[in-house]
Design an enzyme around this catalytic site. Structure first.
Site, mmCIF file in Angstrom:
data_model
loop_
_atom_site.group_PDB
_atom_site.id
_atom_site.type_symbol
_atom_site.label_atom_id
_atom_site.label_comp_id
_atom_site.label_asym_id
_atom_site.label_seq_id
_atom_site.Cartn_x
_atom_site.Cartn_y
_atom_site.Cartn_z
ATOM 1 N N ASN A 148 -47.830 16.073 56.897
ATOM 2 C CA ASN A 148 -48.879 15.735 57.872
ATOM 3 C C ASN A 148 -48.545 14.505 58.722
ATOM 4 O O ASN A 148 -48.902 14.458 59.889
ATOM 5 C CB ASN A 148 -50.256 15.633 57.199
ATOM 6 C CG ASN A 148 -50.321 14.581 56.140
ATOM 7 O OD1 ASN A 148 -49.317 14.210 55.541
ATOM 8 N ND2 ASN A 148 -51.509 14.075 55.887
ATOM 9 N N LYS A 171 -36.813 12.863 50.512
ATOM 10 C CA LYS A 171 -36.981 14.317 50.643
ATOM 11 C C LYS A 171 -38.220 14.579 51.499
ATOM 12 O O LYS A 171 -39.353 14.437 51.045
ATOM 13 C CB LYS A 171 -37.161 14.999 49.283
ATOM 14 C CG LYS A 171 -36.877 16.506 49.435
ATOM 15 C CD LYS A 171 -37.625 17.383 48.480
ATOM 16 C CE LYS A 171 -38.996 17.774 48.916
ATOM 17 N NZ LYS A 171 -39.083 18.604 50.135
ATOM 18 N N PRO A 172 -37.995 14.944 52.772
ATOM 19 C CA PRO A 172 -39.153 15.281 53.607
ATOM 20 C C PRO A 172 -39.719 16.630 53.197
ATOM 21 O O PRO A 172 -39.073 17.379 52.458
ATOM 22 C CB PRO A 172 -38.561 15.346 55.013
ATOM 23 C CG PRO A 172 -37.103 15.621 54.824
ATOM 24 C CD PRO A 172 -36.715 15.134 53.458
ATOM 25 N N ALA A 173 -40.911 16.967 53.698
ATOM 26 C CA ALA A 173 -41.456 18.304 53.444
ATOM 27 C C ALA A 173 -40.520 19.341 54.070
ATOM 28 O O ALA A 173 -39.873 19.065 55.090
ATOM 29 C CB ALA A 173 -42.852 18.412 54.052
ATOM 30 N N GLU A 246 -49.596 8.685 46.269
ATOM 31 C CA GLU A 246 -50.614 8.677 47.325
ATOM 32 C C GLU A 246 -51.061 10.126 47.495
ATOM 33 O O GLU A 246 -50.316 10.954 48.015
ATOM 34 C CB GLU A 246 -50.029 8.134 48.639
ATOM 35 C CG GLU A 246 -49.511 6.714 48.550
ATOM 36 C CD GLU A 246 -50.618 5.663 48.425
ATOM 37 O OE1 GLU A 246 -51.806 6.028 48.544
ATOM 38 O OE2 GLU A 246 -50.284 4.497 48.193
ATOM 39 N N LEU A 247 -52.270 10.438 47.043
ATOM 40 C CA LEU A 247 -52.661 11.850 46.892
ATOM 41 C C LEU A 247 -53.837 12.224 47.799
ATOM 42 O O LEU A 247 -54.118 11.553 48.774
ATOM 43 C CB LEU A 247 -52.948 12.121 45.415
ATOM 44 C CG LEU A 247 -51.838 11.629 44.456
ATOM 45 C CD1 LEU A 247 -52.225 11.866 43.006
ATOM 46 C CD2 LEU A 247 -50.505 12.296 44.761
ATOM 47 N N CYS A 280 -54.925 12.419 55.117
ATOM 48 C CA CYS A 280 -55.496 12.054 53.815
ATOM 49 C C CYS A 280 -56.708 11.177 54.041
ATOM 50 O O CYS A 280 -57.759 11.377 53.468
ATOM 51 C CB CYS A 280 -54.458 11.346 52.970
ATOM 52 S SG CYS A 280 -53.747 9.919 53.793
ATOM 53 N N GLU A 381 -60.423 19.046 48.581
ATOM 54 C CA GLU A 381 -60.064 18.364 49.818
ATOM 55 C C GLU A 381 -60.044 19.379 50.957
ATOM 56 O O GLU A 381 -59.344 20.385 50.870
ATOM 57 C CB GLU A 381 -58.668 17.749 49.669
ATOM 58 C CG GLU A 381 -58.224 17.040 50.928
ATOM 59 C CD GLU A 381 -56.862 16.395 50.780
ATOM 60 O OE1 GLU A 381 -55.963 16.996 50.162
ATOM 61 O OE2 GLU A 381 -56.696 15.282 51.296
ATOM 62 N N GLU A 458 -49.359 1.284 48.650
ATOM 63 C CA GLU A 458 -48.381 1.128 49.724
ATOM 64 C C GLU A 458 -49.005 0.149 50.715
ATOM 65 O O GLU A 458 -50.202 -0.110 50.673
ATOM 66 C CB GLU A 458 -48.089 2.465 50.400
ATOM 67 C CG GLU A 458 -47.266 3.385 49.501
ATOM 68 C CD GLU A 458 -46.730 4.638 50.176
ATOM 69 O OE1 GLU A 458 -47.250 5.021 51.240
ATOM 70 O OE2 GLU A 458 -45.788 5.231 49.624
HETATM 71 P P1 NAD Z 1 -47.393 18.827 48.675
HETATM 72 O O1 NAD Z 1 -47.811 18.186 47.406
HETATM 73 O O2 NAD Z 1 -47.377 20.294 48.767
HETATM 74 O O3 NAD Z 1 -45.918 18.362 49.088
HETATM 75 C C1 NAD Z 1 -45.558 16.993 49.229
HETATM 76 C C2 NAD Z 1 -44.063 16.853 49.028
HETATM 77 O O4 NAD Z 1 -43.758 17.168 47.673
HETATM 78 C C3 NAD Z 1 -43.206 17.779 49.889
HETATM 79 O O5 NAD Z 1 -42.033 17.107 50.296
HETATM 80 C C4 NAD Z 1 -42.880 18.888 48.903
HETATM 81 O O6 NAD Z 1 -41.694 19.587 49.250
HETATM 82 C C5 NAD Z 1 -42.703 18.101 47.628
HETATM 83 N N1 NAD Z 1 -42.817 18.893 46.390
HETATM 84 C C6 NAD Z 1 -43.511 20.022 46.179
HETATM 85 N N2 NAD Z 1 -43.329 20.460 44.907
HETATM 86 C C7 NAD Z 1 -42.516 19.563 44.303
HETATM 87 C C8 NAD Z 1 -41.961 19.447 43.002
HETATM 88 N N3 NAD Z 1 -42.186 20.345 42.049
HETATM 89 N N4 NAD Z 1 -41.175 18.400 42.736
HETATM 90 C C9 NAD Z 1 -40.933 17.452 43.673
HETATM 91 N N5 NAD Z 1 -41.404 17.524 44.931
HETATM 92 C C10 NAD Z 1 -42.193 18.564 45.246
HETATM 93 O O7 NAD Z 1 -48.330 18.185 49.800
HETATM 94 P P2 NAD Z 1 -48.437 18.593 51.339
HETATM 95 O O8 NAD Z 1 -49.180 19.885 51.441
HETATM 96 O O9 NAD Z 1 -47.085 18.489 51.978
HETATM 97 O O10 NAD Z 1 -49.307 17.397 51.927
HETATM 98 C C11 NAD Z 1 -50.693 17.419 52.053
HETATM 99 C C12 NAD Z 1 -51.326 16.594 50.941
HETATM 100 O O11 NAD Z 1 -50.849 15.251 50.996
HETATM 101 C C13 NAD Z 1 -52.830 16.472 51.066
HETATM 102 O O12 NAD Z 1 -53.408 16.625 49.797
HETATM 103 C C14 NAD Z 1 -53.039 15.048 51.561
HETATM 104 O O13 NAD Z 1 -54.283 14.484 51.275
HETATM 105 C C15 NAD Z 1 -51.951 14.342 50.855
HETATM 106 N N6 NAD Z 1 -51.676 13.088 51.541
HETATM 107 C C16 NAD Z 1 -52.006 11.892 50.917
HETATM 108 C C17 NAD Z 1 -51.799 10.691 51.568
HETATM 109 C C18 NAD Z 1 -52.149 9.387 50.932
HETATM 110 O O14 NAD Z 1 -51.622 8.374 51.371
HETATM 111 N N7 NAD Z 1 -52.994 9.345 49.914
HETATM 112 C C19 NAD Z 1 -51.243 10.688 52.850
HETATM 113 C C20 NAD Z 1 -50.933 11.902 53.448
HETATM 114 C C21 NAD Z 1 -51.140 13.097 52.777
#
Ligand code: NAD
Length: 489
Positions: A148, A171-173, A246-247, A280, A381, A458
C-alpha cells in the site's frame, strides 16, 4: 526486466523465473521482476552478513553522509519514482509524489541522528569499577514491506537500520517491487558499500519465509496484515529474532458536538479515501455525536461524491483503483454483507460505469449508515474506500464503541473542549490519537499499534532503538582497589 540488487549487483533468480507486475488501472504489464527462490534469498542474507563487519565499523558521520546523499538523489528523481509507483500500485500521481517526498524527510531525520547516538556511564557499588552501556547494531535485518505504501514503509525500516550500523535485506510485496528497487539503486549511486542494502523479489511464502527462518537474520521489521504478522512473530520466536510488527488497524474518528465540523468533514474525506482507502492509518469507523450528525453529513457527503475516480496518471483523478481485483472483491463482499444485515448506502456502493473503468479495479467511494456492529466491516479491517458512520449519544458511548475492536493503531477526536480531548486521548486504546487534526504520522513521533495492531515502534528516536542492542560493560582496575588503599593508609 527489473532486477534484484544483491551485493551491489543487479541479479536475476537462478531459476530464471520472473513475476509480472500489472497496472491496477489498466491490467497492462508494467514490467517483470525475478521470482527468487529460498536459495536466492539465502545468498542475499550471506552477502549482508559479510558486509556487516565493515558497515558496523563505518563512522556514523559517514553513514549519515550516504543517507543524506541518497535522499538528495531521491528528491532529484522524485517524479520518475512516483510515476513507477503509480503504475505498479494504482494510487494517483499526486499521492505517489507525497509518499516519495516523505521518504526524503525520513532519510534527513535519521541522518541527523547518526552522530547523536550515545551510551551511558554508570557508577557501581565497588569504587574500583564502573559500568558502561553501549549501543550496538543487531546484524542482518530483514525489511518485509506491503503494497500500500511500497517506498515509505521500506524507508521507515532501512533508514534507522542503516544509521544504527545494521545491514539489510528488503523484500517488497510481490506486486509493488519496482519503485523500491529504484530507491535501492539510488543508495548505491550515493556511495553505499555493496552488500549493505539488498533487495530481493519473490512470493511471501517462499522468499519472505526464508527471511523468517534464516538464522543469520537477527531482526525482522514487518509491515502487513495482522494474520501474517502473527506468523512472523511465531517463526521469529524459534531463534529469538528481534521483531517490530506494524499491522492492521480500524481507526475510529470521534466528532463531538462542539467540533469544527468543516475541518472534521474534510479530514474524514481525506482520512478515509486517501490511497483509495488502502492505508493502515485511515478513518475506518466514524462516530458522530447525535446532535451534530445531520449537519456533519450535509458537509461530508458532497465531498465524497466529488472525489473523481480514475487512472492515477490522469491529472483530474482524486482516487485511483484498488490495488488488486481480490482487494476490490473483498470490499464488495464487506459492503454486501453490511447491506444484507440492514445497512443503508448513502454514497457509492458499486463500481463506476464507463469504458475507462472496464479494465481496472475501480470502486466508488462509499459511505454507509445503520451498519450492524457484528459485520466484517466493523469487526475486521476494511482496507478500501468504504466507511461506516455511527451516531453516539456522548463521549463515553463513543469511546466505548471505539475501543470495541481488536485493533489499536490510530484514532482521532474532534472537539474544542480540552477536557473532552484529554479524556478521549487517555481512554482510546491506540498507539496514536490526533486531536483536531488528520491522521498523519510524523518522523519525530514514535508510531506503532497496541492490541493486534502491532508490536514495537517505527519513527522517532524509539524507531532507532529497535535497531540497537544495549550492551553492558563492567570496567575494573582503573583505581587502586579498596584493600590496596587500606594497606597504603
Ligand atoms: P501481507 O501481510 O499480505 O504482506 C506483507 C508482506 O509480507 C509482503 O511483502 C508479503 O509478500 C510478505 N509475506 C506474506 N507471507 C509471508 C510469509 N509467510 N513470510 C514472510 N513474508 C510474507 O499484507 P499486505 O496485504 O501486503 O498489506 C496490507 C496490510 O498491511 C493491511 O492489513 C494494513 O493495515 C497493513 N499495514 C500496516 C501498517 C502499519 O504501519 N501498521 C502500514 C501499512 C499497512
Amino acid at each position: 526486466m527489473a532486477q534484484m540488487i544483491v551485493g551491489g549487483e543487479h541479479v536475476g533468480a537462478r531459476s530464471g523465473e520472473v513475476m509480472e507486475i500489472r497496472n491496477p488501472a489498466t491490467g497492462e504489464i508494467v514490467d517483470t521482476v525475478p521470482k527468487a527462490s529460498a536459495e536466492d534469498v539465502r545468498q542475499a542474507v550471506d552477502v549482508a552478513h559479510e558486509a556487516f563487519r565493515k558497515w558496523s565499523t563505518t563512522p556514523p558521520a559517514k553513514r549519515a553522509e550516504i543517507l543524506t546523499k541518497a535522499g538528495e538523489l531521491v528528491r532529484e528523481h522524485l517524479k520518475d519514482i512516483a510515476t513507477i509507483e503509480t503504475q505498479e500500485q494504482g494510487k494517483t500521481l499526486r499521492e505517489s509524489q507525497i509518499e516519495v517526498g516523505r521518504i526524503v524527510e525520513n532519510f534527513e531525520y535519521y541522518a541527523g541522528m547518526a552522530t547523536k547516538l550515545r551510551g551511558e556511564y554508570v557508577p557501581l557499588a565497588e569504587r574500583d569499577k564502573y559500568g558502561l552501556v553501549v549501543k550496538q547494531p543487531i546484524g542482518v535485518c530483514a525489511a518485509i514491506v506491503p503494497w500500500n505504501f511500497p517506498v515509505s514503509l521500506m524507508s521507515n525500516k532501512i533508514a534507522p537500520a542503516l544509521i544504527a550500523g545494521n545491514t539489510v535485506v528488503v523484500k517488497p510485496a510481490s506486486t509493488t517491487p519496482l519503485a523500491a528497487i529504484r530507491v535501492v539503486e539510488l543508495f548505491h549511486e550515493a556511495g553505499l558499500l555493496p552488500g549493505v542494502l539488498n533487495i530481493i523479489t519473490g512470493p511471501g511464502g517462499v522468499a519472505g519465509e526464508e527471511l523468517l527462518v534464516n538464522p543469520r537474520v537477527r531482526k525482522i521489521a514487518f509491515t502487513g496484515e495482522t494474520g501474517t504478522g502473527k506468523h512472523v512473530m511465531e517463526m521469529a520466536a524459534r531463534d529469538i529474532k528481534r521483531v517490530t510488527l506494524e499491522l492492521g488497524g480500524s481507526d475510529p474518528m470521534i466528532v463531538c458536538d462542539d467540533a469544527d465540523l468543516d475541518a472534521a468533514a474534510s479530514a474524514a474525506s481525506v482520512g478515509r479515501f486517501f490511497n483509495c482507502g488502502q492505508a493502515c492509518l485511515a478513518v475506518k469507523r466514524l462516530y458522530l455525536f447525535d446532535s451534530i450528525a445531520d449537519t456533519f453529513m450535509e458537509k461530508f457527503l458532497p465531498k465524497v461524491e466529488r472525489l473523481k475516480v480514475g487512472n492515477g496518471m490522469a491529472p483530474d483523478s482524486r482516487t485511483g483503483p484498488l490495488h488488486t481485483a481480490k482487494q476490490r472483491q473483498e470490499i464488495e463482499e464487506m459492503v454486501q454483507e453490511a447491506v444484507d444485515k440492514g445497512a443503508k448506502v448513502l454514497v457509492g456502493g458499486k463500481r463506476p460505469e464507463g469504458e475507462e473503468y472496464a479494465k481496472g479495479n475501480f470502486y466508488l467511494p462509499t459511505v454507509l449508515v445503520d451498519v450492524p456492529t457484528d459485520t466484517r466491516m466493523v469487526q475486521e479491517e476494511c482496507f478500501g474506500p468504504a466507511l461506516p458512520v455511527f451516531r453516539v449519544k456522548d463521549l463515553d458511548d463513543a469511546i466505548t464503541q471505539a475501543n470495541n475492536s481488536k485493533y489499536g493503531l490510530g484514532s482521532s477526536v474532534w472537539t474544542r473542549d480540552i477536557a473532552k480531548a484529554q479524556e478521549a486521548a487517555e481512554r482510546i486504546e491506540a498507539g496514536y490519537t490526533w486531536i483536531n487534526n488528520l491522521h498523519v504520522a510524523y518522523d519525530e513521533l514514535p508510531f506503532g499499534g497496541v492490541k493486534e495492531s502491532g508490536y514495537g515502534k517505527e519513527h522517532g528516536m524509539e524507531g532507532l532503538d529497535y535497531y540497537l542492542e544495549s550492551k553492558s560493560i563492567v570496567v575494573a582496575g582503573t583505581r587502586p582497589s579498596p584493600s590496596a588503599e587500606r594497606k597504603a593508609e
